[in-house]
Every structure is written in structure tokens, then in C-alpha cells.
Design an enzyme around this catalytic site. Structure first.
Site, PDB file in Angstrom:
ATOM      1  N   THR A  12     -26.678  16.236  59.292  1.00 41.13           N
ATOM      2  CA  THR A  12     -27.542  17.066  58.437  1.00 41.13           C
ATOM      3  C   THR A  12     -26.837  18.301  57.898  1.00 41.13           C
ATOM      4  O   THR A  12     -27.066  18.701  56.752  1.00 41.13           O
ATOM      5  CB  THR A  12     -28.787  17.503  59.239  1.00 41.13           C
ATOM      6  OG1 THR A  12     -29.531  16.341  59.572  1.00 41.13           O
ATOM      7  CG2 THR A  12     -29.661  18.449  58.453  1.00 41.13           C
ATOM      8  N   CYS A 257     -36.895  10.546  83.708  1.00 39.56           N
ATOM      9  CA  CYS A 257     -37.143  11.991  83.788  1.00 39.56           C
ATOM     10  C   CYS A 257     -35.878  12.732  83.370  1.00 39.56           C
ATOM     11  O   CYS A 257     -34.777  12.369  83.764  1.00 39.56           O
ATOM     12  CB  CYS A 257     -37.500  12.413  85.208  1.00 39.56           C
ATOM     13  SG  CYS A 257     -39.060  11.752  85.761  1.00 39.56           S
TER      14      CYS A 257
HETATM   15  N1  ASP Z   1     -29.952  12.097  61.144  1.00 42.02           N
HETATM   16  C1  ASP Z   1     -29.082  13.253  61.236  1.00 42.02           C
HETATM   17  C2  ASP Z   1     -27.817  12.841  61.942  1.00 42.02           C
HETATM   18  O1  ASP Z   1     -27.838  12.661  63.127  1.00 42.02           O
HETATM   19  C3  ASP Z   1     -29.765  14.339  61.975  1.00 42.02           C
HETATM   20  C4  ASP Z   1     -28.979  15.627  62.106  1.00 42.02           C
HETATM   21  O2  ASP Z   1     -27.813  15.726  61.859  1.00 42.02           O
HETATM   22  O3  ASP Z   1     -29.611  16.618  62.510  1.00 42.02           O
HETATM   23  O4  ASP Z   1     -26.797  12.713  61.321  1.00 42.02           O
END
Ligand code: ASP
Length: 324
Positions: A12, A257
Site C-alpha cells: 500500500t 489464541c
Molecule cells: N494489500 C496490501 C499489501 O499487503 C495491504 C498493505 O500493504 O497495507 O500489499
């Protein structure tokens, strides 16, 4: 020796909106340098991108090997910051913790919940936090996220939205007594060698049997209830586990858990696993156990030797007594 190499794997942090949602984008380096313009002394790093850039949900164990190979091919740096997707970051970070045990290098994974390109993101804070942690002289593999520097093999992604996305599972791990040296190579042929069965109320013996039927399997993680218990009243299910054990598949008990440890012999629904030859390693978490299994299999281990190595503390991934 150069100071820092930033390795952009995807995730992301560098994504941009596209027709099907967020997807990796190649513009991250200039955007990061621009965002850090006011912090000149921090912006002293080299930058390379993996190819292709991926959403980490598409990552495989071979991608962990590629990251390790990239670090080794650029061994001239003191520190590495790996920009990675959060979805499987804890798996990748754990894998590298086993591949670089005892390394004097600083290897820090980070990423973000909101892309750098979008307003009110956590990308700059996380990247700067990783740079500051590097300056703190921390050696070994770790994960920086949401104001926290976490041990690479003791944490997991706990929130899909919160900026404090990662949490430590069980406090600090124990310092390893023996030095583990990785010289293996994970290949795509190996991907099917580690399986996982998540127990749920009413799970059928047939589905457990099915999950254990692949010829490629060398180790299966049993995601058990609580202190390490399964539906032991189902004798066909227990027989399916014993049958897989008879085929030299290593069965390894992990609790669903996220806090506390496996104590397999506390309950009759757990001790059935001890009698079936299932092993465990106290409070090791799912991500660390999964990555560790792949690293050990790439190292050529299988059967009882694999089971013994899974129970040994190799990189601080275990906090308590491994077997009791
Ligand atoms: N779907 C993205 C990834 O894992 C999520 C992220 O980077 O926060 O590349």
C-alpha cells in the site's frame, strides 16, 4: 560501506488508485524523497525496486528468498529498509529473521495502511520511524509500524485499518542458544510443502483427511483451540492425523489464541495430539512457524529432524519452554 538501502517490494505504501482498486505504482522513490525534503540528513539512502512490485497478498515463500538474495547481492550496506505490503509482512519479516540469524546488519520492514499518495497517510511517519530505528543501532530483523519497533518473528497484523496495525504476540522471545546458519534456497516447487488446518466446531474427519492428502506436504500446522486442543472425540479425525504422521508428515500444534502458549497435555482434548506424535513450540506464532518451516525445508530438513528444528529456538521466535 554505504549506509542504507531501501528495497521497495510493493504494498500500500507505494500504491495508487486504479480501475480495480489500489495497485502497486513505480513512483514511490521520488514521492518519498519529496516528502522527506525537510529532513535532509535522513534522506541519505539508496533505493531499489523489486520487479514486479506486488501486493503482498500475492507474495509467496520464493519472494522471501528473493528479498534475502537482494540483500546478499547488495551486501555493502549497513542497513536495509524493506517497504512491503502489510498483509503478509509478518510472514516475510519472520522468514528473513531465520535467514539472517545473528546478522550485524539492520533490516527493518515497514509499509503503511494508507498510500503515500493519499492525504492523511501513515506512510511518511512509518518510513521516518524506520529510519530513526536504524539510527538507534538495532541489529537484526525487525518490523516498524505505528510508532512501534517489533521483533520480526513475534508479531502479526491485527488490524486491517488502524495505524497501529501490528501487535507483539507474547513479549520478547528468548535469545537463541545455538547459532542457526541458513544456506538454503526456497524454490516454487517447495510452496506446497507446508500446509495448515484451522480447527472449527464441527470440522469433519473427511476435510482433515483431505487437507492432509497432498503428496507435497512435509509439515502441517494444526491451528488448535486454546491451550492446544482439538475435537478429540472424533476418532476418525484423530486417526487421520496419525495416518499422516505415519507418512512422515510433521504435525505441529499452534494455538489460534494470539496470546499465551500451547500446553498440549493440559486437557485430554490436547494430550491426544501428544500421543499421535504432534509437536509444538510453546508460544511461537503462526507467521513465525509457517516461515520457519519453509526456511528449514529449504535447508533440506524433513521428518523427525524437521520436527526437532521446529521446536528449537533459532531466532528468538520462542519465549517459553518449547515442550512440557
Ligand atoms: N494489500 C496490501 C499489501 O499487503 C495491504 C498493505 O500493504 O497495507 O500489499
Amino acid at each position: 560501506m554505504h549506509h542504507t538501502l531501501v528495497i521497495y517490494a510493493g504494498g500500500t505504501i507505494g500504491m495508487a488508485p486504479g480501475p480495480n482498486g489500489l495497485a502497486p505504482n513505480a513512483e514511490l522513490e521520488s514521492n518519498l524523497r519529496h516528502a522527506l525534503a525537510a529532513h535532509e540528513q535522513m534522506a541519505d539512502f539508496d533505493f531499489i525496486s523489486m520487479s514486479p512490485l506486488i501486493d503482498s497478498s500475492d507474495a509467496t515463500p520464493s519472494d522471501w528468498q528473493r528479498l534475502a538474495d537482494t540483500i546478499k547481492a547488495n551486501s555493502d550496506y549497513k542497513a536495509y529498509i524493506i517497504l512491503h505490503g502489510t498483509d503478509t509482512m509478518a510472514f516475510a519479516a519472520a522468514a528473513l529473521s531465520f535467514m539472517f540469524t545473528g546478522s550485524p546488519k539492520t533490516i527493518i520492514f515497514t509499509g503503511s495502511q494508507v498510500p503515500l499518495l493519499l492525504p492523511e497517510n501513515d506512510a511518511v511517519d512509518n518510513f521516518m520511524g524506520a529510519l530513526r530505528s536504524r539510527d538507534g543501532g538495532y541489529q537484526g530483523v525487525s518490523l516498524y509500524f505505528g510508532d512501534q519497533l517489533l521483533e520480526a518473528n513475534r508479531c502479526h497484523k491485527a488490524s486491517s485499518q488502524d495505524f497501529h496495525a501490528f501487535v507483539n504476540n507474547n513479549g520478547k522471545g528468548t535469545k537463541p542458544a545455538t547459532a542457526f546458519v541458513y544456506d538454503g534456497q526456497i524454490t516454487p516447487e517447495q510452496h506446497g510443502s507446508v500446509g495448515l488446518i484451522y480447527f472449527y466446531p464441527g470440522i469433519s474427519a473427511a476435510s482433515v483427511q483431505q487437507a492432509l492428502s497432498s503428496k507435497d506436504l512435509k509439515l502441517v500446522l494444526l491451528l488448535s483451540f486454546g491451550a492446544g486442543n482439538i475435537p478429540a472425540a472424533d476418532s476418525a479425525l484423530v486417526a487421520a492425523l496419525a495416518e499422516a504422521k505415519g507418512r512422515d508428515i510433521c504435525l505441529f500444534n499452534i494455538s489460534q489464541c494470539r496470546h499465551g502458549r500451547v500446553q498440549q497435555d493440559n486437557y485430554a482434548t490436547g494430550s491426544v495430539l501428544s500421543r499421535a506424535g504432534v509437536r509444538h513450540a510453546s508460544d511461537i506464532n503462526l507467521e513465525a512457524a509457517f516461515a520457519k518451516a519453509h526456511v528449514l525445508i529449504a535447508q533440506g530438513l524433513q521428518g523427525p529432524a524437521l520436527a526437532d528444528a521446529m521446536c528449537a529456538n533459532l531466532a528468538g521466535e520462542i519465549g517459553g519452554n518449547s515442550q512440557e
